[in-house]
Design a protein around this motif. Sequence first.
Motif, PDB file in Angstrom:
ATOM      1  N   ASP A 156       0.819  -1.221   0.000  1.00  0.00           N
ATOM      2  CA  ASP A 156       0.000   0.000   0.000  1.00  0.00           C
ATOM      3  C   ASP A 156       0.852   1.269   0.000  1.00  0.00           C
ATOM      4  N   ARG A 157       2.143   1.126  -0.134  1.00  0.00           N
ATOM      5  CA  ARG A 157       3.020   2.289  -0.174  1.00  0.00           C
ATOM      6  C   ARG A 157       3.212   2.761  -1.610  1.00  0.00           C
ATOM      7  N   TYR A 158       3.660   4.019  -1.767  1.00  0.00           N
ATOM      8  CA  TYR A 158       3.814   4.631  -3.083  1.00  0.00           C
ATOM      9  C   TYR A 158       5.300   4.650  -3.483  1.00  0.00           C
ATOM     10  N   PRO A 159       5.583   4.772  -4.792  1.00  0.00           N
ATOM     11  CA  PRO A 159       6.973   4.691  -5.272  1.00  0.00           C
ATOM     12  C   PRO A 159       7.931   5.657  -4.588  1.00  0.00           C
ATOM     13  N   HIS A 160       7.465   6.871  -4.250  1.00  0.00           N
ATOM     14  CA  HIS A 160       8.387   7.846  -3.668  1.00  0.00           C
ATOM     15  C   HIS A 160       8.890   7.423  -2.298  1.00  0.00           C
ATOM     16  N   GLU A 161       8.273   6.413  -1.704  1.00  0.00           N
ATOM     17  CA  GLU A 161       8.695   5.937  -0.393  1.00  0.00           C
ATOM     18  C   GLU A 161       9.804   4.891  -0.474  1.00  0.00           C
ATOM     19  N   PHE A 162      10.270   4.588  -1.704  1.00  0.00           N
ATOM     20  CA  PHE A 162      11.270   3.548  -1.897  1.00  0.00           C
ATOM     21  C   PHE A 162      12.547   4.131  -2.500  1.00  0.00           C
ATOM     22  N   SER A 163      13.644   3.444  -2.271  1.00  0.00           N
ATOM     23  CA  SER A 163      14.920   3.825  -2.879  1.00  0.00           C
ATOM     24  C   SER A 163      14.940   3.415  -4.346  1.00  0.00           C
ATOM     25  N   GLY A 164      16.010   3.849  -5.046  1.00  0.00           N
ATOM     26  CA  GLY A 164      16.110   3.504  -6.464  1.00  0.00           C
ATOM     27  C   GLY A 164      16.192   2.010  -6.695  1.00  0.00           C
ATOM     28  N   GLY A 165      16.984   1.310  -5.891  1.00  0.00           N
ATOM     29  CA  GLY A 165      17.085  -0.134  -6.042  1.00  0.00           C
ATOM     30  C   GLY A 165      15.773  -0.843  -5.764  1.00  0.00           C
ATOM     31  N   GLN A 166      15.042  -0.368  -4.750  1.00  0.00           N
ATOM     32  CA  GLN A 166      13.742  -0.966  -4.458  1.00  0.00           C
ATOM     33  C   GLN A 166      12.745  -0.697  -5.583  1.00  0.00           C
ATOM     34  N   ARG A 167      12.788   0.492  -6.163  1.00  0.00           N
ATOM     35  CA  ARG A 167      11.887   0.796  -7.282  1.00  0.00           C
ATOM     36  C   ARG A 167      12.186  -0.106  -8.476  1.00  0.00           C
ATOM     37  N   GLN A 168      13.472  -0.372  -8.718  1.00  0.00           N
ATOM     38  CA  GLN A 168      13.781  -1.250  -9.835  1.00  0.00           C
ATOM     39  C   GLN A 168      13.277  -2.663  -9.564  1.00  0.00           C
ATOM     40  N   ARG A 169      13.303  -3.099  -8.313  1.00  0.00           N
ATOM     41  CA  ARG A 169      12.734  -4.401  -7.961  1.00  0.00           C
ATOM     42  C   ARG A 169      11.234  -4.428  -8.230  1.00  0.00           C
ATOM     43  N   ILE A 170      10.572  -3.304  -7.960  1.00  0.00           N
ATOM     44  CA  ILE A 170       9.131  -3.215  -8.257  1.00  0.00           C
ATOM     45  C   ILE A 170       8.908  -3.339  -9.759  1.00  0.00           C
ATOM     46  N   GLY A 171       9.752  -2.652 -10.556  1.00  0.00           N
ATOM     47  CA  GLY A 171       9.629  -2.760 -12.011  1.00  0.00           C
ATOM     48  C   GLY A 171       9.851  -4.176 -12.504  1.00  0.00           C
ATOM     49  N   ILE A 172      10.774  -4.890 -11.876  1.00  0.00           N
ATOM     50  CA  ILE A 172      11.013  -6.286 -12.259  1.00  0.00           C
ATOM     51  C   ILE A 172       9.804  -7.141 -11.902  1.00  0.00           C
ATOM     52  N   ALA A 173       9.237  -6.913 -10.723  1.00  0.00           N
ATOM     53  CA  ALA A 173       8.046  -7.666 -10.328  1.00  0.00           C
ATOM     54  C   ALA A 173       6.895  -7.413 -11.309  1.00  0.00           C
ATOM     55  N   ARG A 174       6.713  -6.174 -11.709  1.00  0.00           N
ATOM     56  CA  ARG A 174       5.658  -5.849 -12.686  1.00  0.00           C
ATOM     57  C   ARG A 174       5.906  -6.578 -14.003  1.00  0.00           C
ATOM     58  N   VAL A 196      24.181  -1.504  -5.077  1.00  0.00           N
ATOM     59  CA  VAL A 196      22.823  -1.952  -5.393  1.00  0.00           C
ATOM     60  C   VAL A 196      22.789  -2.637  -6.757  1.00  0.00           C
ATOM     61  N   GLN A 197      23.640  -2.194  -7.686  1.00  0.00           N
ATOM     62  CA  GLN A 197      23.697  -2.822  -9.003  1.00  0.00           C
ATOM     63  C   GLN A 197      23.953  -4.314  -8.875  1.00  0.00           C
ATOM     64  N   ALA A 198      24.910  -4.691  -8.049  1.00  0.00           N
ATOM     65  CA  ALA A 198      25.245  -6.104  -7.885  1.00  0.00           C
ATOM     66  C   ALA A 198      24.055  -6.883  -7.349  1.00  0.00           C
ATOM     67  N   GLN A 199      23.313  -6.312  -6.429  1.00  0.00           N
ATOM     68  CA  GLN A 199      22.144  -6.993  -5.867  1.00  0.00           C
ATOM     69  C   GLN A 199      21.080  -7.226  -6.932  1.00  0.00           C
ATOM     70  N   VAL A 200      20.827  -6.207  -7.751  1.00  0.00           N
ATOM     71  CA  VAL A 200      19.805  -6.335  -8.791  1.00  0.00           C
ATOM     72  C   VAL A 200      20.244  -7.343  -9.854  1.00  0.00           C
ATOM     73  N   LEU A 201      21.518  -7.321 -10.231  1.00  0.00           N
ATOM     74  CA  LEU A 201      22.012  -8.279 -11.222  1.00  0.00           C
ATOM     75  C   LEU A 201      21.921  -9.707 -10.701  1.00  0.00           C
ATOM     76  N   ASN A 202      22.258  -9.910  -9.444  1.00  0.00           N
ATOM     77  CA  ASN A 202      22.126 -11.248  -8.863  1.00  0.00           C
ATOM     78  C   ASN A 202      20.671 -11.691  -8.806  1.00  0.00           C
ATOM     79  N   LEU A 203      19.775 -10.754  -8.516  1.00  0.00           N
ATOM     80  CA  LEU A 203      18.346 -11.063  -8.523  1.00  0.00           C
ATOM     81  C   LEU A 203      17.894 -11.496  -9.909  1.00  0.00           C
ATOM     82  N   LEU A 204      18.292 -10.737 -10.940  1.00  0.00           N
ATOM     83  CA  LEU A 204      17.908 -11.088 -12.304  1.00  0.00           C
ATOM     84  C   LEU A 204      18.447 -12.459 -12.695  1.00  0.00           C
ATOM     85  N   ASP A 205      19.652 -12.771 -12.252  1.00  0.00           N
ATOM     86  CA  ASP A 205      20.239 -14.071 -12.542  1.00  0.00           C
ATOM     87  C   ASP A 205      19.433 -15.187 -11.884  1.00  0.00           C
ATOM     88  N   ASP A 206      19.052 -14.988 -10.640  1.00  0.00           N
ATOM     89  CA  ASP A 206      18.246 -15.992  -9.934  1.00  0.00           C
ATOM     90  C   ASP A 206      16.880 -16.166 -10.584  1.00  0.00           C
TER      91      ASP A 206
END
Length: 435
Positions: A156-174, A196-206
């Motif tokens: 129920d939270r809005y995008p502005h309440e998240f960091s850039g890395g968290q927002r990119q995770r939301i985009g991946i989920a979408r 944060v780049q490394a975390q997102v890349l590892n997520l995409l790999d998984d």
Amino acid sequence: MSTDEPLVRVKNLEKYFWENDSLLDQLLGDEPVPVRAVDGVSLDIYRGETLGLVGESGCGKSTAGETLLRLQEPTDGRVEFEGANIYEMDDTALGEFRREAQVVFQDPFSSLDPRMTIGEIVRQPLDIHDVGTNAERRERVQDLVERVGLSADQLDRYPHEFSGGQRQRIGIARALALEPDFLVLDEPTSALDVSVQAQVLNLLDDLQDEFDLTYLLISHDLSVIRHVCDRVAVMYLGEIIEVGPVGALFDDPKHPYTQALLESVPRASTEERERERETISGDVPSPRDPPSGCRFRTRCPKVIPPEDLEIEQETYRALMDVRERVEDRDISLATVGDDGQFDPADGGVPDADVPAFVAALKARLLETELPSRHDAIVEDALAELADENWTDAAERLRASYESVCERDRPTLGDGPHPVACHLHETGTRTGGSGD
């Protein structure tokens, strides 16, 4: 990587944007000018692999990715997804394709609607395509948000309440909401901090392993490409110039542009601190008027001279620059000599003053001392400018110095590591012939 038919096959894809094509331009008689953002791209993407698309900013990478998803309509060419041309699909088939092919955008700050909660953002594709019941959609959204590393309590939270890395995770989920087979990742980490780049890349790999995904990863970061990709396609000024397995391309790059790109990558080893770097000279040409033949030739350190010339590359480059300036009439003749003493516009330079005119013009255009043979050719050509005979001067220089690199457009070819470069079509050339 599968050896079966590719999941995505791109054939001669073109995407032009047009200038001077408004109604007013037509009434004024202005000719439309194409900006050749993507100009004849062909590549295959196999199921389960990650294909990297790399090149300098402005080379057409993102436009190619958007066009092969039909987010933009092509100028020409075709894109086949599982054997079907997406540009010929009716609305029903296109809707099915939209479920199978998704995109993660570059900027996580502008790609999410600030007026929607993250739950609504991730759920929106399910609502549009009418997938499942309301309860199933809620469960799917919760699972996806948790799978990308966020909490279901944050729906129920809005995008502005998240960091850039968290927002990119939301985009991946979408992007994963509809269980697609194919994702275009358009610079997915370029706007993020390095950690944060490394975390997102590892997520995409998984996620790729878990959901059996196929990726087209668009990036200018070669370290990311090397870490993530199976194969790499190198793009320059709207064209693919080299494709190969990631190991082969990084260990043995064939195209001079690829070699220069890899030279620009910082090295961690202190042993390479003093290594010589071959940087790319000059500016990227405009896609409104790309060079003839090989588009990299205006910046290439290995342009092939005519076979009958024995000439150093530096000297040949200087002669090509003079010739291009003559062809473009990019020389002010009115300022040649001391205080513009030679001005061909005043009825031509007197015969007695032509040698001095040529000497002054040559001193302005060339910093390199030429061998006598080439010195005579250049002086004959520049003498034509004493009477403003631009065409004759250009033809004289072209007859002596035209390169196959500007005359013929190299083709990419086939095989596991094809390259669009005349050096590899005509055999390796060494010494004075430009290698």
